[in-house]
Structure formats: C-alpha cells, structure tokens
Motif scaffolding. Structure first.
Motif, PDB file in Angstrom:
ATOM      1  N   GLN A 371       6.717  -2.162 -14.006  1.00 58.10           N
ATOM      2  CA  GLN A 371       7.803  -2.089 -13.099  1.00 58.10           C
ATOM      3  C   GLN A 371       8.989  -2.930 -13.374  1.00 58.10           C
ATOM      4  OE1 GLN A 371       6.852   1.588 -10.985  1.00 58.10           O
ATOM      5  NE2 GLN A 371       8.453   0.325 -10.997  1.00 58.10           N
ATOM      6  N   LYS A 458       0.115   3.026 -14.694  1.00 56.58           N
ATOM      7  CA  LYS A 458       1.132   2.292 -13.583  1.00 56.58           C
ATOM      8  C   LYS A 458       0.169   1.477 -12.636  1.00 56.58           C
ATOM      9  CE  LYS A 458       4.728   4.460 -12.349  1.00 56.58           C
ATOM     10  NZ  LYS A 458       5.966   3.415 -12.999  1.00 56.58           N
ATOM     11  N   HIS A 465       8.796  -6.281  -6.962  1.00 57.90           N
ATOM     12  CA  HIS A 465       9.370  -4.923  -7.348  1.00 57.90           C
ATOM     13  C   HIS A 465       8.855  -3.693  -6.911  1.00 57.90           C
ATOM     14  CE1 HIS A 465       9.386  -7.844 -10.751  1.00 57.90           C
ATOM     15  NE2 HIS A 465       7.826  -8.010 -10.783  1.00 57.90           N
ATOM     16  N   ASN A 467       7.978   0.286  -6.587  1.00 55.76           N
ATOM     17  CA  ASN A 467       7.107   0.988  -7.566  1.00 55.76           C
ATOM     18  C   ASN A 467       7.674   2.342  -7.565  1.00 55.76           C
ATOM     19  OD1 ASN A 467       4.666  -0.593  -7.890  1.00 55.76           O
ATOM     20  ND2 ASN A 467       5.012  -0.697  -5.533  1.00 55.76           N
ATOM     21  N   GLN A 591       9.335   6.874  -4.545  1.00 60.59           N
ATOM     22  CA  GLN A 591       9.007   5.324  -4.677  1.00 60.59           C
ATOM     23  C   GLN A 591       7.921   4.979  -3.624  1.00 60.59           C
ATOM     24  OE1 GLN A 591      13.059   4.122  -3.253  1.00 60.59           O
ATOM     25  NE2 GLN A 591      13.960   4.948  -5.441  1.00 60.59           N
TER      26      GLN A 591
END
Length: 599
Positions: A371, A458, A465, A467, A591
């Motif tokens: 990310q 991931k 951050h 995602n 997100q």
C-alpha cells in the motif's frame, strides 16, 4: 476517439524474397538475446516526422484526435497535399548527439525512433520509396545515420519503429480510404477483408513492394539494430506477422521483435496499450509505453504535461511488475526536444542518477503491491520504493519471511542502518526517518538472507496507509464483466451485465481489527443501475448504484464496517444483487480504512 487512437501506432517490414525457415529458439538462447533488454529496463521513444511540422493543425484549424501523428488520417489530408509538406520540413536544429545524450542523462539505455509511421514517410534514405527525408525535403540528409552513430558512440541501443501494417501513402495498404476508396479502412477488422481477394492481393503487394524491402534497408544500413518495434499487428494475419518475425531473424538474428508485430504470443516480449496505467500481466517480458503529455508526435496545442512524480511512480510500478518502460518525446519540426520535455527528462534523470541501482537488471516484486509503494529485486536486495511515507516512522513490509541482514536508504552514502523488528512470521517493521528523502519515491534497500521467501498477498495496514483494492488487482469470475482500458480514469471493471459475474480479491490480516468499507464506482445515467453486495469474512453489505454522468464520474458510498476477528487470509467479493440498466456499474475500487481494534 481515444480508443480508436490506441490501435494505431507502429510497424514496417520487407519481403523481396522468402526468408529462411524460422529458427526455433530454446529458452537458453532467448534468455541470452533478451539479457541486455532485461537489464536496461528504461528506454526513450521518439515520434518524429512530417506530422511534427503540422503540430496538430491543418489549414489554420486544430484537427480532432489526441495524437498529432495521425493528422493525415484525421484531417483527411490528400496524399498530394501531404507530400507538399515535405518541401517545408527542414530540421536544421537536429543534433543526434544531443538527443542521445539527453536520453542517457535521463537514465535511458535504448532508443526507439519512428523510421516510418503510418503516413508512409521514411525518416531515412530509402531506395524503396522516394517519399523520404533525403529526396523530398530541403534537409536532404539521413538523420538515422547520425542517430545510429551517436547511439553506438554512447552505448545506447538503437531501435527502429516501423509501421508495417498501415501506410497511408501506399495505394494498396490500409487506412487511407479518402485517396483510395477501395482500400482496407483504418478501423476495419481483419475479418472484414482477409477473404476479399482484391483487398488481400493488393495488401500483399504493399507488403512485398514496400514494407519488407524497407525493413531490409533498416536492418542492413545502420549497423546493429537492437529492436524492430512494430505496431497495429491486429491488422495483419498470423502468417504475415510470422513472416515479419522470420525476416528480422534472417537479417539480424539477435534483433528483438515486439508483440505488436501481430498479437500476444508473437515476438520476443509483450506490450501494454498506449499510456496504460493499470495492467494485467500475462507475459514474463513486457514493455509499457507512455507519453509526457497526450500526443506522441509534436502537437502545438497539447499542454497536458504529466508531472515528474507521476511519471516516476508509473515507471516504478512497471518495474515492480517486471516490465520495461518506454517514455516518449515528440521533437519539434526544427529537430529539437522542447523545453518542457527536457525539464521532465532532467527531473527523471536526477532521480535515476541516485536510484538507478533499484531499476537496472532488477526483477519484479516478490511481495506484491504494498500500500505504501512498490518493490523491485536484484540478487539478495529488495528495493522498497516508498510513495506514501509513514507518518508513524514505522514502515511495515508485508509478506517478507526472510531475515533482513541490513536495511538502509539507497540515497544515504553512509548506508546508516535502519532498525528492524520482526512482527510475525510474514511481516517486518523498519524504523525510518520522519520525512522522505525524495517525496516522489524514496528507496530503501533491504538485504535479505537466503533465497527469497515471500507472501505476495495484500496485507491490511492498521496505521499510516489506506487499504485500496483496485479493480485491476481483482480476479473476475464471469462471462461479460471485464477490465477496462486501464488508461487514466479507466481503471475499472466494466460490462457488468450478468448477475452471475463478480470480482474478488484475496488479502491477509496480521491481527484482528475493524475497517470502514467504502465502494468507489461510476455508473452512466440512463444506462446503469441496480443493487450490489460487498462481502468478506462472513459479513455482507448491500448498496444501490446511483447513476451519474457518463459512467466515469466516480461516486462513493460507505457500505459498512468489516470486523476481522482473527489474523488470517480472507476473500473480498463484490457481486450484483440486481441489474436495473444495461449494466450495473463501472467498479473502480474498494477501500478499507482502519478503525483500530475491535470494539
């Protein structure tokens, strides 16, 4: 218009005699031939020709279309009038040495120039056709000879772009139906003419009279040529495409051929679409091609310049996917790189002079797409390209199981060690300075022990951050749903017309946590709509599509809170509950924003 432009950019060939039978190359031989290309990673594309003189304007009016080099077709300029332009083309400020030095200073290792584009004008001394720079212009010199000398002098690989499939000047080729009404049209599919005896026979005449003979000139007059870069291979047959490959091999066995000679599976390496920012990789060796603004050839009115930061991050993304990056310059009609192009090249060059080690001879990321940025690898070194610097001063490197022997900033001449903390079997935390050394991309070197052992899934971040699950990183299940072009603003999945189709991502949580879930999508007013379901970890959230605009005016909805009770691997799925229009939506991304511990 943009989609049509995308299909028209390259190729040339020759066949005055049948080439020798195709030599079957073993993987070992292919690796040897590609070795320099895999090490180079970064090259310069140059689009230059008669179209540069017009700069997108014909008879005082701007001609529609993004690409300046397509003005002959877009402006319906007759051959006889287009030929007259050559009488004004006099690039007296052309200096091959300066071009090559600019490319080398930017960190580029090879150079691809349009020896002949779709307009049929040869930018070199061709004996095959007098429609060339030596015989038709006041310049009356061969700039390719000077360029070849400069490339060989400065150890930059010389490569030629040749438009093999289309030639708007030749009466038997494709594309020009305003001068030659019975020709194959610029956007006519292969299936529409391949069984038409007249069109097929005349097209073969073009290939044999001009394309193959000019290809022979390029491969016999300028010394070693590293790549013949073909274009619009979808407009030739498999047999014709293979003839081009075989002919190149017969003249220069080590010369590489790109995929656009025909289609996937042809040539030595693959190509992305023009200016494609988001890509699904299906070939080990591939190359991404990009312009600094919108056009490839010089265009007076195109001032939509990309920033150095956006170009660098796009480049690094490509490198992290084991690709090469070809960045285009469209020189002025006088033969110079314009000031803005030089500024961008110099900005890229400054970054490459410090961080080139993280680019040359590297391979793709073993830890997927973090990310916070991207990763490349060479030997025992992972190069962590950080775009989104962690405010906490803690950079979590997900999926790296190896022990890190040493970590440091690549730009730090002292290589001061960064503190390393193992979080769990898969993840490592590095302590980094409070601010990045380079806001575009600061590179951290992680020297590992042993053969790389990594998990590319991931990792959800709990701090610093956001995602993001991008559409192009998801896996589609279905018959109609498909990836969009991947160009700017088109990083979606589209064509969602079946309820049975869905998209899913697999990800990993290192610890329990809760996350706000947001969906980002576009939906064309009057054509899209319906209800969708987002689900993960046994939880579901429903939402309704709100159409607006043309389908690429992105909206978002917060659909719920995901509660992950324990560490582990999870699947995130988006599917249709109902489809009210022709399609459901163009999904851009999901997100996950961390809300911290479960409450």
């Amino acid at each position: 218009m943009t989609q049509r432009d995308m299909y028209m950019d390259n190729a040339e060939a020759e066949a005055e005699q049948q080439p020798a039978a195709l030599v079957e190359y073993t993987e070992e031989v292919q690796d040897r031939r590609l070795a320099w290309w895999r090490e180079a990673r970064f090259g310069m594309f140059i689009h230059w020709g008669l179209y540069s003189l017009l700069g997108g304007v014909w008879k005082g009016k701007e001609v529609p279309g993004a690409y300046g080099e397509h003005i002959m077709l877009r402006g319906q300029i007759p051959v006889r009038e287009y030929e007259q332009i050559a009488g004004e083309f006099n690039p007296v400020r052309y200096n091959a040495e300066e071009w090559v030095k600019a490319a080398k200073a930017a960190g580029m290792k090879y150079l691809v120039i349009t020896a002949k584009h779709h307009d049929g004008f040869a930018l070199y001394d061709s004996k095959v056709s007098d429609f060339n720079i030596v015989k038709r212009t006041p310049y009356a010199r061969d700039p390719m000879k000077d360029l070849a000398d400069a490339c060989h002098k400065h150890s930059v690989k010389l490569c030629f772009y040749y438009s093999h499939s289309m030639d708007w000047h030749h009466p038997d080729s494709q594309g020009n139906t305003h001068d030659y009404p019975n020709n194959i049209g610029a956007w006519d599919p292969l299936e529409s003419w391949v069984d038409d005896e007249d069109k097929r026979t005349r097209y073969e005449r073009y290939l044999n009279e001009k394309a193959f003979p000019q290809l022979k000139e390029l491969l016999t007059q300028y010394g070693e040529v590293a790549v013949i870069w073909f274009d619009c291979g979808h407009k030739v047959t498999d047999e014709q495409g293979q003839r081009f490959v075989d002919y190149v091999r017969s003249l220069q066995p080590n010369c590489l051929v790109n995929r656009r000679v025909r289609r996937d599976g042809f040539g030595d390496y693959g190509n992305s679409g023009d200016n494609q920012l988001h890509i699904r990789i299906n070939r080990k060796d591939w190359e991404s091609i990009h312009t600094m603004n919108n056009s490839w050839g010089y265009k007076k009115t195109d001032h939509n310049w990309k920033s150095v930061t956006s170009i660098l991050r796009n480049m690094i993304d490509v490198f992290s996917l084991n690709g090469n990056y070809l960045l285009n310059v469209g020189p002025t009609p006088e033969g110079e790189f314009d000031e803005k192009s030089l500024d961008i090249l110099q900005g890229v060059g400054r970054w490459m002079s410090v961080n080139g080690e993280s680019v040359y001879a590297t391979t793709g990321s073993p830890i997927g797409k973090p990310q916070w940025g991207r990763c490349t690898m060479k030997g025992q070194k992972l190069y962590l390209h950080v775009f989104d610097w962690p405010r906490s001063g803690k950079l979590v490197v997900g999926g790296l199981r190896n022990r890190i022997a040493k970590a440091y900033l690549l730009a730090d001449p002292e290589q001061a060690r960064l503190a390393i903390r193992r979080l769990n079997a898969d993840d490592v935390e590095l302590s980094v300075p409070s601010a990045p050394l380079d806001p575009a991309a600061t590179v951290i070197v992680a020297e590992i022990e042993g053969a790389v052992d990594a998990n590319p899934l991931k990792l959800l971040h709990r701090a610093d951050h956001l995602n993001v699950f991008g559409a192009f990183d998801g896996d589609i299940d279905g018959e109609k749903l498909h990836y969009d072009t991947g160009k700017a603003g088109r990083d979606t999945v589209t064509g969602w017309s079946r309820k049975e189709d869905c998209i899913r991502w697999t990800y990993r949580a290192a610890e329990p946590g809760s996350y706000e879930v947001k969906i980002v999508y576009g939906a064309q007013e009057g054509a899209a709509g319906g209800e969708f379901v987002v689900e993960t970890a046994g939880q579901q959230w429903r939402g309704s599509v709100k159409p607006k605009g043309d389908g690429y005016e992105f909206a978002w909805d917060i659909v719920g809170i995901a509660r992950l009770e324990q560490p582990g691997e999870y699947t995130l799925t988006v599917r249709a509950e109902s489809i009210a229009g022709e399609t459901l939506m163009n999904l851009k991304e999901i997100q996950f924003r961390s809300l911290g511990d479960l409450t």
